[in-house]
Design an enzyme around this catalytic site. Structure first.
Site, PDB file in Angstrom:
ATOM      1  N   LYS A  93       0.822  -1.220   0.000  1.00  0.00           N
ATOM      2  CA  LYS A  93       0.000   0.000   0.000  1.00  0.00           C
ATOM      3  C   LYS A  93       0.850   1.262   0.000  1.00  0.00           C
ATOM      4  O   LYS A  93       2.048   1.234   0.293  1.00  0.00           O
ATOM      5  CB  LYS A  93      -0.985  -0.037   1.175  1.00  0.00           C
ATOM      6  CG  LYS A  93      -2.131  -1.001   0.863  1.00  0.00           C
ATOM      7  CD  LYS A  93      -3.358  -0.800   1.693  1.00  0.00           C
ATOM      8  CE  LYS A  93      -4.470  -1.721   1.168  1.00  0.00           C
ATOM      9  NZ  LYS A  93      -5.483  -2.033   2.166  1.00  0.00           N
TER      10      LYS A  93
ATOM     11  N   ARG B 139      -3.465 -10.160   4.682  1.00  0.00           N
ATOM     12  CA  ARG B 139      -3.910 -10.165   3.277  1.00  0.00           C
ATOM     13  C   ARG B 139      -2.758  -9.612   2.447  1.00  0.00           C
ATOM     14  O   ARG B 139      -2.420  -8.442   2.557  1.00  0.00           O
ATOM     15  CB  ARG B 139      -5.154  -9.284   3.169  1.00  0.00           C
ATOM     16  CG  ARG B 139      -5.720  -9.157   1.763  1.00  0.00           C
ATOM     17  CD  ARG B 139      -6.875  -8.167   1.748  1.00  0.00           C
ATOM     18  NE  ARG B 139      -7.489  -8.087   0.433  1.00  0.00           N
ATOM     19  CZ  ARG B 139      -7.075  -7.268  -0.526  1.00  0.00           C
ATOM     20  NH1 ARG B 139      -6.038  -6.475  -0.323  1.00  0.00           N
ATOM     21  NH2 ARG B 139      -7.688  -7.245  -1.693  1.00  0.00           N
TER      22      ARG B 139
HETATM   23  N1  HH2 Z   1      -7.582  -3.589   0.725  1.00  0.00           N
HETATM   24  C1  HH2 Z   1      -7.922  -3.602  -0.591  1.00  0.00           C
HETATM   25  C2  HH2 Z   1      -8.998  -4.379  -1.031  1.00  0.00           C
HETATM   26  N2  HH2 Z   1      -9.686  -5.168  -0.177  1.00  0.00           N
HETATM   27  N3  HH2 Z   1     -10.015  -6.022   2.018  1.00  0.00           N
HETATM   28  C3  HH2 Z   1      -9.666  -6.057   3.316  1.00  0.00           C
HETATM   29  N4  HH2 Z   1     -10.322  -6.858   4.187  1.00  0.00           N
HETATM   30  N5  HH2 Z   1      -8.636  -5.272   3.816  1.00  0.00           N
HETATM   31  C4  HH2 Z   1      -7.932  -4.439   2.993  1.00  0.00           C
HETATM   32  O1  HH2 Z   1      -7.012  -3.743   3.499  1.00  0.00           O
HETATM   33  C5  HH2 Z   1      -8.267  -4.389   1.603  1.00  0.00           C
HETATM   34  C6  HH2 Z   1      -9.335  -5.203   1.138  1.00  0.00           C
HETATM   35  C7  HH2 Z   1      -7.136  -2.788  -1.554  1.00  0.00           C
HETATM   36  O2  HH2 Z   1      -5.968  -3.484  -2.005  1.00  0.00           O
HETATM   37  P1  HH2 Z   1      -5.803  -4.351  -3.387  1.00  0.00           P
HETATM   38  O3  HH2 Z   1      -6.762  -5.473  -3.469  1.00  0.00           O
HETATM   39  O4  HH2 Z   1      -4.374  -4.720  -3.512  1.00  0.00           O
HETATM   40  O5  HH2 Z   1      -6.126  -3.368  -4.554  1.00  0.00           O
HETATM   41  P2  HH2 Z   1      -7.480  -3.165  -5.302  1.00  0.00           P
HETATM   42  O6  HH2 Z   1      -8.397  -2.436  -4.409  1.00  0.00           O
HETATM   43  O7  HH2 Z   1      -7.057  -2.374  -6.482  1.00  0.00           O
HETATM   44  O8  HH2 Z   1      -8.040  -4.489  -5.678  1.00  0.00           O
END
Ligand code: HH2
Length: 287
Positions: free
Chosen positions: A223, A258
């Site tokens: 992040k 995660r």
């Molecule tokens: N962060 C993202 C998406 N889903 N779910 C949980 N429980 N906690 C988090 O911190 C979280 C989440 C954002 O990260 P990422 O999936 O890498 O990116 P994107 O939103 O582009 O899919």
């Protein structure tokens, strides 16, 4: 307290945490540039994460990065369902559906998903708490305020740790009232969701204060908090700091991480758990 029970699962996370591997089926995901945006490649990626030791695969078809555009339900379903079906038939790993939409969660559960991961804590779609109550899937309740479109516009807290904890308590209470047993729920402070760098660092520093209600899940992998601290925007530079944060989070009470990069984070988790040790009774009963 560190038990997570849902479906046929009764997971004791007291001494051993879980790795949730991220499978983005989005063309605009911030962290992997949408490289896995077709079904075949997403499935291949998911199975690679399982081979590296992922306990849970978090499959999502809508990006929640700051400012990301919402995705239509039909499009989200088109992205995630074939991946969930294929992954379900190929592995016993747990599958979570990362969605804010009850219809997507419903279809995902029918296709074999075990867990709903809703970044809005079941608040965005009124049908979500009903669906959660009618099924027996696991639930990830994350903290955020506003929506992905607005959340990074000047987020403010008098005491971010106390406010996130109060949110958790209130959500658990309301959800129990709606028929969702707290033992099915894990909690997530929502790094980067309506939080400044300082908020994120404070939450990380004080994590133990948030880990006493239900098992705590942390999503900090790659992040922008990391980019800001190390002074580099390059995705490759966020790899090692993520591993450091996994060890930190586990030491400060988190039980599920995660992550995009499963193997190094899994090793960090296992290493930290070896250092933390198991209480005498637990190790004695294992002999
Ligand atoms: N962060 C993202 C998406 N889903 N779910 C949980 N429980 N906690 C988090 O911190 C979280 C989440 C954002 O990260 P990422 O999936 O890498 O990116 P994107 O939103 O582009 O899919």
């Amino acid at each position: 307290m560190h038990r997570w029970r849902f479906g046929n699962h009764d997971l004791d996370l007291t001494h051993r945490g879980l790795i949730m591997g991220i499978v983005n089926v989005t063309p605009d995901s911030f962290s992997d540039g949408g490289r896995f945006n077709d079904t075949g490649r997403a499935v291949e990626h998911a199975l690679q994460l399982v081979a590296e030791g992922a306990d849970i695969l978090d499959i999502g078809g809508e990006s929640t990065r700051p400012g990301a555009e919402p995705v239509e339900e039909a499009e989200e379903l088109r992205r995630v369902l074939p991946v969930i079906r294929a992954v379900r038939s190929a592995t016993q790993a747990l599958i979570s559906i990362d969605t804010m939409k009850a219809a997507v969660a419903r279809a995902a559960i029918d296709a074999g998903a075990d867990i709903i991961n809703d970044v809005t804590g079941l608040r965005a779609d009124a049908a979500m708490p009903r669906l959660a109550a009618q099924t027996n899937v696991g639930i990830v309740v994350m903290h955020m305020t506003g929506t992905p479109q607005t959340m990074q516009v000047n987020p403010q807290y008098a005491d971010v740790v106390a406010e996130v904890r109060a949110y958790f308590e209130k959500r658990l209470q309301l959800m129990e009232h709606e028929g969702i047993a707290p033992e099915r729920v894990v909690l997530d402070p929502g790094f980067g969701f309506a939080k400044t760098l300082e908020h994120n660092l404070t939450l990380l520093r004080e994590l133990t204060q948030l880990s006493t209600l239900r098992p705590l899940l942390i999503g900090i992998s790659r992040k922008s908090t990391i980019a800001k601290v190390i002074g580099s925007d390059a995705m490759d530079d966020r790899y090692w700091p993520t591993v450091a944060l996994t060890a930190h989070a586990r030491e400060h009470g988190a039980r599920i991480v995660r992550v995009h990069d499963v193997r190094p984070n899994r090793e960090a988790l296992r290493m930290m758990e070896a250092v933390l040790g198991t209480p005498r009774e637990a190790s004695a009963s294992n002999v």
